[in-house]
Motif scaffolding. Structure first.
Motif, PDB file in Angstrom:
ATOM      1  N   VAL A 182      -8.258   4.133  -3.082  1.00  0.00           N
ATOM      2  CA  VAL A 182      -8.211   2.679  -2.828  1.00  0.00           C
ATOM      3  C   VAL A 182      -9.607   2.211  -2.486  1.00  0.00           C
ATOM      4  CG1 VAL A 182      -6.928   0.876  -1.648  1.00  0.00           C
ATOM      5  CG2 VAL A 182      -6.048   3.207  -1.677  1.00  0.00           C
ATOM      6  N   ARG A 183      -9.975   1.038  -3.013  1.00  0.00           N
ATOM      7  CA  ARG A 183     -11.324   0.515  -2.791  1.00  0.00           C
ATOM      8  C   ARG A 183     -11.279  -0.870  -2.170  1.00  0.00           C
ATOM      9  NH1 ARG A 183     -13.850   1.686  -8.796  1.00  0.00           N
ATOM     10  NH2 ARG A 183     -14.444   3.860  -8.487  1.00  0.00           N
ATOM     11  N   PRO A 184     -11.108  -0.959  -0.865  1.00  0.00           N
ATOM     12  CA  PRO A 184     -11.115  -2.283  -0.227  1.00  0.00           C
ATOM     13  C   PRO A 184     -12.499  -2.923  -0.330  1.00  0.00           C
ATOM     14  CG  PRO A 184     -11.153  -0.536   1.420  1.00  0.00           C
ATOM     15  CD  PRO A 184     -10.957   0.135   0.096  1.00  0.00           C
ATOM     16  N   ALA A 185     -12.528  -4.258  -0.371  1.00  0.00           N
ATOM     17  CA  ALA A 185     -13.797  -4.974  -0.509  1.00  0.00           C
ATOM     18  C   ALA A 185     -14.211  -5.683   0.767  1.00  0.00           C
ATOM     19  CB  ALA A 185     -13.700  -5.985  -1.651  1.00  0.00           C
ATOM     20  N   THR A 186     -13.311  -5.754   1.743  1.00  0.00           N
ATOM     21  CA  THR A 186     -13.632  -6.406   3.012  1.00  0.00           C
ATOM     22  C   THR A 186     -13.073  -5.561   4.156  1.00  0.00           C
ATOM     23  OG1 THR A 186     -11.556  -7.647   3.133  1.00  0.00           O
ATOM     24  CG2 THR A 186     -13.384  -8.703   1.949  1.00  0.00           C
ATOM     25  N   THR A 187     -13.542  -5.850   5.369  1.00  0.00           N
ATOM     26  CA  THR A 187     -13.019  -5.137   6.537  1.00  0.00           C
ATOM     27  C   THR A 187     -11.538  -5.416   6.711  1.00  0.00           C
ATOM     28  OG1 THR A 187     -15.193  -5.273   7.570  1.00  0.00           O
ATOM     29  CG2 THR A 187     -13.334  -4.815   9.023  1.00  0.00           C
ATOM     30  N   ASP A 188     -11.126  -6.661   6.464  1.00  0.00           N
ATOM     31  CA  ASP A 188      -9.702  -6.991   6.585  1.00  0.00           C
ATOM     32  C   ASP A 188      -8.862  -6.172   5.607  1.00  0.00           C
ATOM     33  OD1 ASP A 188     -10.170  -8.759   8.604  1.00  0.00           O
ATOM     34  OD2 ASP A 188     -10.000 -10.565   7.359  1.00  0.00           O
ATOM     35  N   GLU A 189      -9.339  -6.071   4.373  1.00  0.00           N
ATOM     36  CA  GLU A 189      -8.610  -5.256   3.392  1.00  0.00           C
ATOM     37  C   GLU A 189      -8.561  -3.793   3.846  1.00  0.00           C
ATOM     38  OE1 GLU A 189      -9.612  -7.755  -0.739  1.00  0.00           O
ATOM     39  OE2 GLU A 189     -10.107  -5.615  -0.607  1.00  0.00           O
ATOM     40  N   ALA A 190      -9.705  -3.300   4.327  1.00  0.00           N
ATOM     41  CA  ALA A 190      -9.745  -1.904   4.781  1.00  0.00           C
ATOM     42  C   ALA A 190      -8.753  -1.681   5.919  1.00  0.00           C
ATOM     43  CB  ALA A 190     -11.162  -1.536   5.225  1.00  0.00           C
ATOM     44  N   ALA A 191      -8.695  -2.637   6.844  1.00  0.00           N
ATOM     45  CA  ALA A 191      -7.780  -2.514   7.985  1.00  0.00           C
ATOM     46  C   ALA A 191      -6.331  -2.511   7.518  1.00  0.00           C
ATOM     47  CB  ALA A 191      -8.030  -3.653   8.972  1.00  0.00           C
ATOM     48  N   ALA A 192      -6.033  -3.369   6.526  1.00  0.00           N
ATOM     49  CA  ALA A 192      -4.659  -3.433   6.022  1.00  0.00           C
ATOM     50  C   ALA A 192      -4.288  -2.133   5.298  1.00  0.00           C
ATOM     51  CB  ALA A 192      -4.500  -4.637   5.092  1.00  0.00           C
ATOM     52  N   VAL A 193      -5.230  -1.570   4.567  1.00  0.00           N
ATOM     53  CA  VAL A 193      -4.985  -0.298   3.867  1.00  0.00           C
ATOM     54  C   VAL A 193      -4.691   0.809   4.886  1.00  0.00           C
ATOM     55  CG1 VAL A 193      -6.116   1.543   2.538  1.00  0.00           C
ATOM     56  CG2 VAL A 193      -6.284  -0.851   1.772  1.00  0.00           C
ATOM     57  N   VAL A 194      -5.530   0.881   5.933  1.00  0.00           N
ATOM     58  CA  VAL A 194      -5.334   1.921   6.951  1.00  0.00           C
ATOM     59  C   VAL A 194      -3.997   1.710   7.671  1.00  0.00           C
ATOM     60  CG1 VAL A 194      -6.220   2.868   9.119  1.00  0.00           C
ATOM     61  CG2 VAL A 194      -7.805   2.350   7.250  1.00  0.00           C
ATOM     62  N   ALA A 195      -3.687   0.452   7.989  1.00  0.00           N
ATOM     63  CA  ALA A 195      -2.417   0.176   8.666  1.00  0.00           C
ATOM     64  C   ALA A 195      -1.236   0.618   7.807  1.00  0.00           C
ATOM     65  CB  ALA A 195      -2.307  -1.314   8.999  1.00  0.00           C
ATOM     66  N   ALA A 196      -1.336   0.379   6.505  1.00  0.00           N
ATOM     67  CA  ALA A 196      -0.251   0.784   5.598  1.00  0.00           C
ATOM     68  C   ALA A 196      -0.110   2.309   5.568  1.00  0.00           C
ATOM     69  CB  ALA A 196      -0.521   0.242   4.186  1.00  0.00           C
ATOM     70  N   CYS A 197      -1.238   3.008   5.529  1.00  0.00           N
ATOM     71  CA  CYS A 197      -1.196   4.478   5.546  1.00  0.00           C
ATOM     72  C   CYS A 197      -0.616   4.981   6.866  1.00  0.00           C
ATOM     73  CB  CYS A 197      -2.597   5.057   5.350  1.00  0.00           C
ATOM     74  SG  CYS A 197      -3.259   4.838   3.686  1.00  0.00           S
ATOM     75  N   HIS A 198      -1.038   4.330   7.955  1.00  0.00           N
ATOM     76  CA  HIS A 198      -0.561   4.732   9.274  1.00  0.00           C
ATOM     77  C   HIS A 198       0.952   4.594   9.357  1.00  0.00           C
ATOM     78  CE1 HIS A 198       0.183   3.937  13.668  1.00  0.00           C
ATOM     79  NE2 HIS A 198      -0.496   5.069  13.724  1.00  0.00           N
ATOM     80  N   GLU A 199       1.432   3.456   8.849  1.00  0.00           N
ATOM     81  CA  GLU A 199       2.874   3.208   8.888  1.00  0.00           C
ATOM     82  C   GLU A 199       3.635   4.239   8.043  1.00  0.00           C
ATOM     83  OE1 GLU A 199       5.690  -0.619   7.896  1.00  0.00           O
ATOM     84  OE2 GLU A 199       3.560  -0.955   8.295  1.00  0.00           O
ATOM     85  N   ALA A 200       3.021   4.602   6.914  1.00  0.00           N
ATOM     86  CA  ALA A 200       3.673   5.554   6.009  1.00  0.00           C
ATOM     87  C   ALA A 200       3.407   7.011   6.401  1.00  0.00           C
ATOM     88  CB  ALA A 200       3.183   5.298   4.583  1.00  0.00           C
ATOM     89  N   GLY A 201       2.582   7.205   7.435  1.00  0.00           N
ATOM     90  CA  GLY A 201       2.229   8.579   7.822  1.00  0.00           C
ATOM     91  C   GLY A 201       1.399   9.298   6.789  1.00  0.00           C
ATOM     92  N   ALA A 202       0.631   8.541   6.001  1.00  0.00           N
ATOM     93  CA  ALA A 202      -0.162   9.143   4.918  1.00  0.00           C
ATOM     94  C   ALA A 202      -1.553   9.500   5.421  1.00  0.00           C
ATOM     95  CB  ALA A 202      -0.268   8.174   3.747  1.00  0.00           C
TER      96      ALA A 202
END
Lengths: 477, 477
Positions: free
Chosen positions: A47-67
């Motif tokens: 995954v290639r986020p382009a902003t800090t907000d996108e990066a935070a949302a990506v990490v939050a999604a992984c965290h929620e999924a335990g990935a």
């Protein structure tokens, strides 16, 4: 039967757009391969986020999924810290699109850049503002600032300016649960609480995703002078370093050691690499002085300093011969000998590598003892030590015996590591000087570090990444 | 009825000998009083271990007894971090007897010293080996290295050499449960795991007891030059700093700002402090250049550099007047004006103090805005900003209005803090630049820091001191 879409990948596409989520083997390939070919990983997605907000949302999604997540910059690291494991369950988060220079303040001598800015681009931006960003290393054309920070990169400017760590004034980090810590301070002094930024510098992506940093800049040097010296005795290298620092008023910016064997193979395999001195010497040192003092490029400046210090070193018997670069081209030719040595070693055959550091005063004794130990273990093996001796950092590389099968030689990697790392540990050195631990040295760290220190490291890891989702299995097992 | 001896104190006496356990109010008194008289603590005992083993045994005994501990060096800190609370349940562990210089290596440019070595003694030891230990501050005659590290001390050499943090290569720490972490590395590069030493530097005794450290040394400067400049406009100070760094090839070692009011009261109250310039100017800067380059003390050296840069600054209108010290005595007289300013303020009346930092480029705007805010809140109040403007660090001290009752004035301490700290926070500064948080600023930190950062700090504290026994109630609530 219809393939069920991976819901995490669907979520990524919502956050960053489908074009910034790579899932096919071809698209992901450059993100999965360790640059020296040591490891070939698999991933659930890149995954290639382009902003800090996108990066935070990506990490939050992984965290929620335990990935589990693997942060990745330019993928130039040399210890496997920046590639996923073979099991394919990890998400690679590439910082490539987080590539803005957010601010550059020549009065405060600071810049704030995103993690994906390429090191050479930052050097250029600083230069255009009449400033210097001093971290410089072989991969600077493709490595990224976030990776440089995560690895606490070293390179050739450390003697004068320090490691990457010393340049970091502030960080912005996406924490393992997706919250953003904005620690982008631009301050020369700040004791308002624990130095959290230093926990992340050098943590190799195991504690969170660095998305931006505020870094120090320096006044730009106006002149450099470069020389190449032959030494008849390794023991003299520390006295030469001390002499050079004293003579030049501590303006030595590089002090690089090379062995005769390294010069020979670089001369042999690399086009345009000549032997700069008439007679061969067992050891060589490349010295560079630089100065930001106006007039340092004129008479009485760094070139005269270097000429004077070499003359005195010759009279004192510290050096046997030397050549001083008379032009930028000549200086670059001298640097090429040092920079292409690793590549020349690859052509010469199998090379077992170590990135170690010792107290500077112990470097000659270490090389002498290590050479004896490894050639006793494998007669015919050809040591090729070189590196930043001014920092005590030696790339203690071992070329295979002539005529031996390369693969058979490389099977001795772990055994040779053990011999060298045991000696380094005995002599109060580090088995991971500037390349880090990553995946490659986790076992050796476990074997050699004091249990109390390993436990402290695990406590920190657990405190900041309790679910163990960031780069699991790297640095600390 | 017979008094029952405190079993913990009995145990201390077994470990360190009875003479090194203080329990009477008279013996303990110097260890309980904050040097400015802000806090008057009580303690269960003051213990003075003389070796790391003794220190570890003392900490283990406290850990077993659940007794909170307050590490203490020279007790010169200014935020109450080094004195116990009033409740009397804490054990003060004094590092005074841990005072050996264990090693000094002029080739490696490192020294290993115990926590109780007095800063001035270390400076002297380095000097005798033809080296420099660059941290220098007002309390150097009595403050101790362990405290300097725990506080991440700043001082006047930071612009050139960095804070105490930048000097620390390795640490030996007794952890809260009494185990010893030997992290006494002497390496310029070491990425074998997390940078644990940086967690302890600046942690103000809340994570463990620092017993020894390995520190960087530098080649000793051979010449210094000092000047005192008058400025007609505060805005010019950042341009002057930039000019001085560029002109001198980045050899500015001190760049200290003072306001006219500070010079007036120092002149008035401190014997032997003359006003160095003929006419009064609203702002003053003390500039010091130094160089380790041989010949820097002769023609064409730092004195000529300073004279040249002052001449150019005068022509460009950056300074209105200047005097260059012609002797060491004259240089010391100029430094005295700066160093005695705080004492002069004490004689002038009540002083409400702030130790803040800003990005260097924001310092003039900060002072202007802060002066307006505090004098609006209390007409007649006399701001006395001074400090290390080269690091963006201002001691923003406020002298009471003439004729006001001192105690009544000091009752406004918290309200004034609030005004200044709000502005500092708005302008991306730090409310604790070089003196730390200690007990004094815990509430303000809580009020102003982002919740996520406070939570990260608490996680670290809990990870390393799960029982909360080290300096509880300091730094992080």
């Amino acid at each position: 039967m219809t393939a069920v879409a991976d819901p995490l990948i669907v979520r990524f596409a919502e956050i960053v757009g489908p074009a910034a989520v790579l899932t096919t083997p071809e698209d992901m390939a450059p993100h999965l391969e360790e640059p020296r070919g040591l490891f070939h990983g698999q991933a659930r997605a890149v995954v290639r986020p382009a902003t800090t907000d996108e990066a935070a949302a990506v990490v939050a999604a992984c965290h929620e999924a335990g990935a589990p997540m693997v942060p990745q910059g330019g993928n130039t690291g040399l210890v496997g810290g920046n590639v996923p494991f073979e099991h394919g369950g990890e998400v690679v988060i590439s910082t490539r699109r987080l590539n803005r220079v957010r601010a550059l303040d020549p009065v405060n001598l600071t810049t704030t850049v995103e993690a994906g800015v390429v090191l050479a681009d930052l050097q250029r931006a600083a230069d255009e503002a009449d400033c210097l960003f001093p971290v410089s290393l072989a991969a600077e054309g493709s490595c990224q600032i976030g990776g440089n920070i995560a690895a606490n990169a070293g390179g050739t400017g450390v003697l004068r300016y320090g490691n990457m760590r010393e340049q970091v004034l502030g960080l912005e980090v996406v924490l393992p649960d997706g919250r953003v810590w904005n620690g982008l301070r631009r301050l020369g002094k700040d004791n308002a609480g624990y130095a959290l930024r230093h926990v992340f510098v050098g943590s190799e992506g195991t504690l969170g995703l660095i998305t931006a940093a505020t870094l120090r800049l320096y006044p730009r040097p106006v002149a450099r002078a470069t020389a190449f010296c032959g030494l008849d005795d390794l023991e003299k290298v520390t006295a030469l370093l001390r002499h050079a620092r004293a003579w030049s008023g501590d303006s030595v910016t590089a002090f690089e050691l090379m062995a005769r064997f390294g010069i020979e193979i670089t001369h042999r395999h690399m086009p345009g690499c000549a032997d700069p001195l008439e007679a061969p010497w067992p050891w060589y040192v490349l010295i560079e002085l630089s100065s930001a003092r106006p007039g340092a490029g004129e008479a009485g400046g760094v070139r005269d300093d270097l000429e004077g210090l070499l003359g005195a070193a010759f009279e004192d018997g510290l050096i046997a011969d030397a050549v001083l670069a008379e032009s930028l081209d000549q200086a670059e030719a001298l640097w090429r000998l040092r920079e292409l040595m690793s590549e020349a070693q690859g052509i010469e055959g199998g090379s077992i590598k170590h990135d170690v550091s010792l107290p500077v005063s112990s470097v000659p004794a270490f090389i002498t003892r290590a050479n004896a130990a490894v050639t006793a273990a494998m007669p015919g093996l050809r040591p090729c030590p070189f590196g930043h001796v001014g920092d005590g950092n030696i790339h203690y590389n071992l070329s295979q015996p002539e005529g031996m099968d390369k693969a058979a030689y490389l099977d001795h990697w772990d055994a040779m590591n053990r011999i060298v790392h045991d000696l380094v540990t005995e002599m109060d050195g580090s088995i991971a000087a500037e390349h880090g631990v990553g995946r490659l040295k986790v076992g050796e760290l476990e074997r050699l570090k004091a249990p109390v220190e390993l436990e402290m490291m695990r406590s920190l890891k657990h405190a900041l990444d309790p679910a163990g989702l960031f780069n699991p299995g790297k640095v600390v097992a």
